[in-house]
Enzyme design. Structure first.
Site, PDB file in Angstrom:
ATOM      1  N   SER A 113      48.199  77.130   3.464  1.00 43.32           N
ATOM      2  CA  SER A 113      49.059  77.079   4.639  1.00 43.32           C
ATOM      3  C   SER A 113      48.143  77.063   5.839  1.00 43.32           C
ATOM      4  O   SER A 113      46.981  77.488   5.745  1.00 43.32           O
ATOM      5  CB  SER A 113      49.956  78.327   4.705  1.00 43.32           C
ATOM      6  OG  SER A 113      50.568  78.477   5.972  1.00 43.32           O
ATOM      7  N   TYR A 125      52.445  87.852   4.380  1.00 40.29           N
ATOM      8  CA  TYR A 125      52.288  86.465   3.909  1.00 40.29           C
ATOM      9  C   TYR A 125      50.878  85.957   4.184  1.00 40.29           C
ATOM     10  O   TYR A 125      50.225  85.382   3.308  1.00 40.29           O
ATOM     11  CB  TYR A 125      53.327  85.584   4.597  1.00 40.29           C
ATOM     12  CG  TYR A 125      53.204  84.111   4.299  1.00 40.29           C
ATOM     13  CD1 TYR A 125      53.585  83.597   3.059  1.00 40.29           C
ATOM     14  CD2 TYR A 125      52.710  83.231   5.259  1.00 40.29           C
ATOM     15  CE1 TYR A 125      53.479  82.245   2.785  1.00 40.29           C
ATOM     16  CE2 TYR A 125      52.603  81.875   4.995  1.00 40.29           C
ATOM     17  CZ  TYR A 125      52.989  81.380   3.761  1.00 40.29           C
ATOM     18  OH  TYR A 125      52.884  80.033   3.492  1.00 40.29           O
TER      19      TYR A 125
END
Length: 276
Positions: A132, A145
């Site tokens: 990501s 996260y």
């Protein structure tokens, strides 16, 4: 004809990637936790829809074994399965913390552990880990996260050195904001007994929505994954998405300048209150 195994292929980037490789003539092992619910990919030629839960090592072994039996080999693995827990870290429960790492970190490791004997035997193979932009830059409400994505970035970079000795390639694709079910599937930190962060969470998420103006389509991310799998380059990282390029560009400057930018963009009200 080459064969690719993709985790988390039921929706979003994973599904778009399965479609892309199938259209390009690859054999595709499209794995997911609930293959019985998949009605689209199973209709495509040379696509095998199969159950694989990255937290279930036996299901990983069975999916790899079945894929090799059907197609003869596996050439590329895309570790795409993952999810996010949003909200202030203190509000996350022990179960949420364990589950976040079990899927996003240990799940990736489980799949890699299972495929490496096959890749080592043939002295060839490519592993593509989908991290990501949140593996190299950070946003408010994403501390849990981010910790998993930063972990996979470091793991992948070091693993790439190791596997050069076995002629196995490791690559990282770093998507930005994408039209997928990430936010609808993401959970919120669930300790309802802690209310101190309610204002922070609301401000940060509201400003995130305001700033989220460069969303990519899942098919655009799939194009980058395809490039990583087929360009025959020794390149480690592949940016995906206009917002990824923006934030990575800002991060290249002075570290504190980046931190100040993100504070002003996402939590200006908190910053103003703090500075009074």
């Amino acid at each position: 004809m080459k064969t690719i195994l993709i985790t988390g292929a039921s929706s979003g980037i994973g599904k778009a990637t399965a479609k892309k490789f199938a259209a390009a003539g690859w054999n595709v092992i499209a794995s997911m936790r609930s293959p019985e619910k998949e009605a689209e990919l199973s209709l495509l030629e040379n696509v095998m829809v199969i159950r694989l839960d990255v937290q279930d090592k036996e299901s990983i072994r069975e999916a790899i074994h079945s894929g090799i039996n059907k197609f003869g080999t596996i050439d590329t693995v895309v570790n795409n399965a993952g999810f996010g827990i949003l909200g202030a870290f203190e509000k996350s429960t022990d179960e949420q913390i364990q589950n976040q790492f079990s899927v996003n970190v240990f799940g990736v490791m489980n799949v890699i552990k299972a495929i490496l004997p096959h890749f080592r035997e043939k002295q060839d193979g490519t592993i593509i880990n989908i991290t990501s932009q949140g593996g190299r830059v950070t946003f408010p409400t994403c501390s849990l996260y981010h910790s998993t994505k930063f972990a996979i970035e470091g793991f992948s970079e070091s693993l790439a050195y190791e596997l050069l000795s076995q002629n196995i390639t490791v690559k990282i694709v770093e998507p930005g904001s994408t039209e997928s079910n990430f936010f609808s599937a993401a959970g919120m930190a669930a300790d309802q007994g802690i209310t101190a962060y309610e204002e922070f969470d609301k401000i940060a998420l509201d400003n995130w929505n305001k700033n989220d103006t460069m969303t990519s389509k899942s098919a655009e991310i799939a194009e980058v994954i395809y490039q990583a799998a087929t360009d025959n380059k020794n390149q480690l990282r592949y940016m995906a998405g206009k917002d990824t390029a923006l934030y990575f560009g800002i991060r290249k400057g002075e570290d504190q300048e980046y931190v100040n930018y993100m504070r002003k963009a996402f939590i200006p009200e908190i910053l103003e209150k703090r500075n009074k």
